[in-house]
Scaffold this motif. Structure first.
Motif, mmCIF file in Angstrom:
data_model
loop_
_atom_site.group_PDB
_atom_site.id
_atom_site.type_symbol
_atom_site.label_atom_id
_atom_site.label_comp_id
_atom_site.label_asym_id
_atom_site.label_seq_id
_atom_site.Cartn_x
_atom_site.Cartn_y
_atom_site.Cartn_z
ATOM 1 N N SER A 87 -3.840 -5.631 2.704
ATOM 2 C CA SER A 87 -4.168 -6.331 3.955
ATOM 3 C C SER A 87 -3.000 -6.292 4.933
ATOM 4 O O SER A 87 -3.191 -6.070 6.133
ATOM 5 C CB SER A 87 -4.543 -7.786 3.667
ATOM 6 O OG SER A 87 -5.706 -7.849 2.899
ATOM 7 N N LEU A 94 -2.660 -2.747 6.412
ATOM 8 C CA LEU A 94 -3.702 -2.473 7.404
ATOM 9 C C LEU A 94 -3.420 -3.177 8.732
ATOM 10 O O LEU A 94 -3.756 -2.658 9.792
ATOM 11 C CB LEU A 94 -5.075 -2.887 6.864
ATOM 12 C CG LEU A 94 -5.620 -2.017 5.737
ATOM 13 C CD1 LEU A 94 -6.898 -2.626 5.164
ATOM 14 C CD2 LEU A 94 -5.862 -0.593 6.197
ATOM 15 N N ARG A 154 -6.392 2.950 8.343
ATOM 16 C CA ARG A 154 -7.836 2.876 8.075
ATOM 17 C C ARG A 154 -8.581 4.147 8.495
ATOM 18 O O ARG A 154 -9.267 4.754 7.674
ATOM 19 C CB ARG A 154 -8.447 1.649 8.728
ATOM 20 C CG ARG A 154 -9.917 1.438 8.383
ATOM 21 C CD ARG A 154 -10.522 0.240 9.115
ATOM 22 N NE ARG A 154 -9.732 -0.966 9.004
ATOM 23 C CZ ARG A 154 -9.868 -1.880 8.044
ATOM 24 N NH1 ARG A 154 -10.774 -1.699 7.111
ATOM 25 N NH2 ARG A 154 -9.127 -2.952 8.018
ATOM 26 N N LEU A 206 -10.257 6.902 5.819
ATOM 27 C CA LEU A 206 -11.703 7.147 5.824
ATOM 28 C C LEU A 206 -12.027 8.627 6.009
ATOM 29 O O LEU A 206 -12.890 9.173 5.318
ATOM 30 C CB LEU A 206 -12.379 6.301 6.899
ATOM 31 C CG LEU A 206 -12.401 4.801 6.623
ATOM 32 C CD1 LEU A 206 -12.958 4.044 7.826
ATOM 33 C CD2 LEU A 206 -13.183 4.479 5.372
ATOM 34 N N SER A 232 -8.853 6.206 -4.233
ATOM 35 C CA SER A 232 -8.731 5.633 -2.895
ATOM 36 C C SER A 232 -7.386 4.938 -2.716
ATOM 37 O O SER A 232 -6.769 5.026 -1.657
ATOM 38 C CB SER A 232 -9.860 4.625 -2.643
ATOM 39 O OG SER A 232 -11.092 5.271 -2.670
ATOM 40 N N PHE A 276 -4.556 5.797 -0.037
ATOM 41 C CA PHE A 276 -4.051 4.725 0.819
ATOM 42 C C PHE A 276 -2.517 4.708 0.802
ATOM 43 O O PHE A 276 -1.869 4.618 1.852
ATOM 44 C CB PHE A 276 -4.614 3.385 0.347
ATOM 45 C CG PHE A 276 -4.003 2.192 1.024
ATOM 46 C CD1 PHE A 276 -4.453 1.782 2.262
ATOM 47 C CD2 PHE A 276 -2.973 1.492 0.418
ATOM 48 C CE1 PHE A 276 -3.875 0.680 2.895
ATOM 49 C CE2 PHE A 276 -2.396 0.392 1.039
ATOM 50 C CZ PHE A 276 -2.847 -0.012 2.279
ATOM 51 N N THR A 282 -0.064 5.601 3.944
ATOM 52 C CA THR A 282 0.882 4.566 4.361
ATOM 53 C C THR A 282 2.304 5.107 4.374
ATOM 54 O O THR A 282 3.046 4.911 5.341
ATOM 55 C CB THR A 282 0.788 3.342 3.429
ATOM 56 O OG1 THR A 282 -0.537 2.823 3.502
ATOM 57 C CG2 THR A 282 1.779 2.269 3.831
#
Length: 144
Positions: A68, A71, A78, A82, A103, A107, A111
């Motif tokens: 969180s 993001l 994000r 995707l 995933s 991520f 990042t």
């Protein structure tokens, strides 16, 4: 018969009307065992679910806060994740237990890449995507 909790749940899910029985896959030989299921086709969409169980190696709940925060701090994560998830799915590389990337791994990779980019470039997702692919395809050395 000594039935594991995962096998018991998978057996119970087979009787649920909202589950596509053909989609149930029990993946036990991983650090954190998972049951993969999909909902039946509806007018809205099919949902793919991964159900895991709490175990000593399970850090999913602890990771929620970190994800969180990332993001919020890196809004370009994000859309990049995707697009890359769809790219990997189209090539059969979207599951780690079959040789693809999870995933969460994707991520983390996105990042880390964005942490090295100046914030002024975060608005141009196309350039960031090409840079990500170039970095991990041509520059990144996993040995260093």
């Amino acid at each position: 018969i000594n039935e594991t909790s995962q096998k018991l749940l998978a057996r119970i899910l087979k009787g649920e009307s909202w589950i596509d029985v053909r989609s149930i896959k029990l993946i036990e030989r991983t650090v954190v065992p998972v049951i993969k299921v999909s909902t039946k086709d509806t007018r809205v969409r099919v949902l793919q679910l991964d159900i895991s169980f709490d175990a000593p190696a399970h850090n999913g709940l602890a990771a929620i806060g970190m994800v969180s925060g990332v993001l919020q701090d890196y809004p370009a994560v994000r859309p990049l994740v995707l697009v890359l998830k769809q790219f990997l799915l189209d090539r059969g590389l979207s599951t780690s237990y079959t040789g693809g990337l999870s995933s969460y791994c994707l991520f983390l990779m996105v990042t880390r890449y964005l942490q090295e980019q100046p914030p002024i470039t975060w608005g141009d997702c196309g350039s960031l995507l090409m840079g990500f692919l170039d970095f991990y395809g041509n520059t990144f050395d996993p040995r260093s």
